[in-house]
Design a protein around this motif. Structure first.
Motif, PDB file in Angstrom:
ATOM      1  N   ARG A  38       5.889  69.423  -0.033  1.00 34.55           N
ATOM      2  CA  ARG A  38       5.943  70.711  -0.723  1.00 34.55           C
ATOM      3  C   ARG A  38       7.379  71.200  -0.800  1.00 34.55           C
ATOM      4  O   ARG A  38       8.217  70.844   0.020  1.00 34.55           O
ATOM      5  CB  ARG A  38       5.056  71.736  -0.028  1.00 34.55           C
ATOM      6  CG  ARG A  38       5.519  72.131   1.355  1.00 34.55           C
ATOM      7  CD  ARG A  38       4.469  73.048   2.011  1.00 34.55           C
ATOM      8  NE  ARG A  38       4.887  73.491   3.332  1.00 34.55           N
ATOM      9  CZ  ARG A  38       4.111  74.190   4.153  1.00 34.55           C
ATOM     10  NH1 ARG A  38       2.877  74.531   3.789  1.00 34.55           N
ATOM     11  NH2 ARG A  38       4.571  74.554   5.336  1.00 34.55           N
ATOM     12  N   VAL A  48       4.520  67.213   4.416  1.00 36.14           N
ATOM     13  CA  VAL A  48       3.349  67.966   4.838  1.00 36.14           C
ATOM     14  C   VAL A  48       2.371  67.065   5.604  1.00 36.14           C
ATOM     15  O   VAL A  48       1.981  67.376   6.722  1.00 36.14           O
ATOM     16  CB  VAL A  48       2.631  68.598   3.628  1.00 36.14           C
ATOM     17  CG1 VAL A  48       1.334  69.263   4.062  1.00 36.14           C
ATOM     18  CG2 VAL A  48       3.548  69.590   2.924  1.00 36.14           C
ATOM     19  N   SER A  63       3.848  72.410  11.172  1.00 37.24           N
ATOM     20  CA  SER A  63       3.551  73.697  10.546  1.00 37.24           C
ATOM     21  C   SER A  63       2.152  73.751   9.937  1.00 37.24           C
ATOM     22  O   SER A  63       1.640  74.845   9.677  1.00 37.24           O
ATOM     23  CB  SER A  63       4.586  74.006   9.463  1.00 37.24           C
ATOM     24  OG  SER A  63       4.597  72.983   8.478  1.00 37.24           O
ATOM     25  N   VAL A  64       1.530  72.599   9.700  1.00 38.20           N
ATOM     26  CA  VAL A  64       0.217  72.591   9.070  1.00 38.20           C
ATOM     27  C   VAL A  64      -0.855  71.959   9.956  1.00 38.20           C
ATOM     28  O   VAL A  64      -2.045  71.970   9.595  1.00 38.20           O
ATOM     29  CB  VAL A  64       0.242  71.853   7.708  1.00 38.20           C
ATOM     30  CG1 VAL A  64       1.323  72.444   6.809  1.00 38.20           C
ATOM     31  CG2 VAL A  64       0.442  70.352   7.878  1.00 38.20           C
ATOM     32  N   ARG A  67      -4.643  73.019  10.390  1.00 41.93           N
ATOM     33  CA  ARG A  67      -5.078  73.810   9.228  1.00 41.93           C
ATOM     34  C   ARG A  67      -5.306  72.940   7.995  1.00 41.93           C
ATOM     35  O   ARG A  67      -6.181  73.243   7.183  1.00 41.93           O
ATOM     36  CB  ARG A  67      -4.031  74.871   8.890  1.00 41.93           C
ATOM     37  CG  ARG A  67      -3.770  75.856  10.010  1.00 41.93           C
ATOM     38  CD  ARG A  67      -2.863  77.004   9.541  1.00 41.93           C
ATOM     39  NE  ARG A  67      -1.549  76.525   9.121  1.00 41.93           N
ATOM     40  CZ  ARG A  67      -1.029  76.732   7.909  1.00 41.93           C
ATOM     41  NH1 ARG A  67      -1.711  77.397   6.998  1.00 41.93           N
ATOM     42  NH2 ARG A  67       0.180  76.283   7.609  1.00 41.93           N
ATOM     43  N   PHE A  68      -4.506  71.896   7.841  1.00 37.12           N
ATOM     44  CA  PHE A  68      -4.601  71.018   6.676  1.00 37.12           C
ATOM     45  C   PHE A  68      -5.193  69.675   7.090  1.00 37.12           C
ATOM     46  O   PHE A  68      -4.969  69.201   8.206  1.00 37.12           O
ATOM     47  CB  PHE A  68      -3.223  70.762   6.073  1.00 37.12           C
ATOM     48  CG  PHE A  68      -2.585  71.947   5.400  1.00 37.12           C
ATOM     49  CD1 PHE A  68      -3.107  73.227   5.502  1.00 37.12           C
ATOM     50  CD2 PHE A  68      -1.431  71.772   4.632  1.00 37.12           C
ATOM     51  CE1 PHE A  68      -2.506  74.303   4.873  1.00 37.12           C
ATOM     52  CE2 PHE A  68      -0.821  72.835   3.996  1.00 37.12           C
ATOM     53  CZ  PHE A  68      -1.355  74.113   4.128  1.00 37.12           C
ATOM     54  N   MET A  83      -6.700  72.470   2.501  1.00 36.65           N
ATOM     55  CA  MET A  83      -5.834  73.460   3.122  1.00 36.65           C
ATOM     56  C   MET A  83      -6.660  74.680   3.503  1.00 36.65           C
ATOM     57  O   MET A  83      -7.216  75.351   2.614  1.00 36.65           O
ATOM     58  CB  MET A  83      -4.707  73.854   2.168  1.00 36.65           C
ATOM     59  CG  MET A  83      -3.903  72.658   1.657  1.00 36.65           C
ATOM     60  SD  MET A  83      -2.490  73.148   0.648  1.00 36.65           S
ATOM     61  CE  MET A  83      -3.315  73.880  -0.748  1.00 36.65           C
ATOM     62  N   LEU A  86      -4.820  79.513   4.970  1.00 34.46           N
ATOM     63  CA  LEU A  86      -3.535  79.526   4.277  1.00 34.46           C
ATOM     64  C   LEU A  86      -2.726  80.775   4.598  1.00 34.46           C
ATOM     65  O   LEU A  86      -3.289  81.868   4.798  1.00 34.46           O
ATOM     66  CB  LEU A  86      -3.745  79.403   2.772  1.00 34.46           C
ATOM     67  CG  LEU A  86      -4.065  77.983   2.304  1.00 34.46           C
ATOM     68  CD1 LEU A  86      -4.705  77.991   0.927  1.00 34.46           C
ATOM     69  CD2 LEU A  86      -2.800  77.136   2.299  1.00 34.46           C
ATOM     70  N   LYS A  87      -1.413  80.596   4.644  1.00 32.49           N
ATOM     71  CA  LYS A  87      -0.478  81.663   4.947  1.00 32.49           C
ATOM     72  C   LYS A  87       0.484  81.834   3.772  1.00 32.49           C
ATOM     73  O   LYS A  87       0.718  80.879   3.024  1.00 32.49           O
ATOM     74  CB  LYS A  87       0.327  81.296   6.204  1.00 32.49           C
ATOM     75  CG  LYS A  87      -0.505  80.968   7.425  1.00 32.49           C
ATOM     76  CD  LYS A  87       0.380  80.506   8.567  1.00 32.49           C
ATOM     77  CE  LYS A  87      -0.454  80.138   9.782  1.00 32.49           C
ATOM     78  NZ  LYS A  87       0.414  79.681  10.904  1.00 32.49           N
ATOM     79  N   GLU A  89       3.560  81.731   3.775  1.00 36.53           N
ATOM     80  CA  GLU A  89       4.640  80.738   3.888  1.00 36.53           C
ATOM     81  C   GLU A  89       4.217  79.341   3.426  1.00 36.53           C
ATOM     82  O   GLU A  89       5.049  78.439   3.363  1.00 36.53           O
ATOM     83  CB  GLU A  89       5.185  80.674   5.318  1.00 36.53           C
ATOM     84  CG  GLU A  89       4.130  80.515   6.388  1.00 36.53           C
ATOM     85  CD  GLU A  89       3.736  81.840   7.021  1.00 36.53           C
ATOM     86  OE1 GLU A  89       3.551  82.840   6.274  1.00 36.53           O
ATOM     87  OE2 GLU A  89       3.593  81.878   8.263  1.00 36.53           O
ATOM     88  N   ASP A  90       2.946  79.152   3.106  1.00 33.49           N
ATOM     89  CA  ASP A  90       2.500  77.886   2.515  1.00 33.49           C
ATOM     90  C   ASP A  90       2.744  77.850   1.003  1.00 33.49           C
ATOM     91  O   ASP A  90       2.524  76.816   0.365  1.00 33.49           O
ATOM     92  CB  ASP A  90       1.006  77.656   2.778  1.00 33.49           C
ATOM     93  CG  ASP A  90       0.690  77.466   4.245  1.00 33.49           C
ATOM     94  OD1 ASP A  90      -0.326  78.025   4.707  1.00 33.49           O
ATOM     95  OD2 ASP A  90       1.455  76.762   4.938  1.00 33.49           O
ATOM     96  N   TYR A  94       3.347  71.691  -4.537  1.00 33.50           N
ATOM     97  CA  TYR A  94       2.890  70.586  -3.712  1.00 33.50           C
ATOM     98  C   TYR A  94       2.887  69.300  -4.529  1.00 33.50           C
ATOM     99  O   TYR A  94       2.383  69.268  -5.663  1.00 33.50           O
ATOM    100  CB  TYR A  94       1.491  70.859  -3.167  1.00 33.50           C
ATOM    101  CG  TYR A  94       1.492  71.836  -2.022  1.00 33.50           C
ATOM    102  CD1 TYR A  94       1.763  73.183  -2.227  1.00 33.50           C
ATOM    103  CD2 TYR A  94       1.247  71.403  -0.717  1.00 33.50           C
ATOM    104  CE1 TYR A  94       1.799  74.082  -1.167  1.00 33.50           C
ATOM    105  CE2 TYR A  94       1.267  72.294   0.342  1.00 33.50           C
ATOM    106  CZ  TYR A  94       1.542  73.626   0.116  1.00 33.50           C
ATOM    107  OH  TYR A  94       1.576  74.509   1.172  1.00 33.50           O
TER     108      TYR A  94
END
Length: 121
Positions: A38, A48, A63-64, A67-68, A83, A86-87, A89-90, A94
């Protein structure tokens, strides 16, 4: 050679989910390790997630992680990125990518055009 086309991006609220897809052309999809990257505005492209040719091994950026989820369906020549949580900052464009050999965080040979993911707060 392989051509990659991403889809599934969009606008989602923080805490929501999206699933990105990357469809590959050609009959040798299962010969490639696949990755998702990303790039946010003003920032460098970052790794990612990656998945091995068989799908048996996966790797994630810290960072993921949790969550991912990256997965692939070799019968459909498609790799996915689920994903969750999600935040803001994501938010980024991609890209999926393919490389010969084992999955890594760099040295990918083929890239898609990217799909925009925007997470609102």
């Amino acid at each position: 050679q392989v051509q990659l086309v991403e889809s599934g991006g969009g606008l989602v609220q923080a805490g929501g989910s999206l699933r990105l897809s990357c469809a590959a052309s050609g009959r040798t999809f299962s010969s490639y390790a696949m990755g998702w990257f990303r790039q946010a505005p003003g920032k460098e492209r970052e790794f990612v997630a990656a998945i091995s040719k068989s799908g048996g091994s996966t790797y994630y950026a810290d960072s993921v992680k949790g969550r991912f989820t990256i997965s692939r369906d070799n019968a459909k020549n498609t790799v996915y990125l689920q994903m969750n949580s999600l935040k803001p900052e994501d938010t980024a464009v991609y890209y999926c990518a393919a490389r010969v050999g084992v999955p890594k965080e760099y040295e990918y040979n083929y890239w898609g055009q990217g799909t925009q993911v925007t997470v609102s707060s």
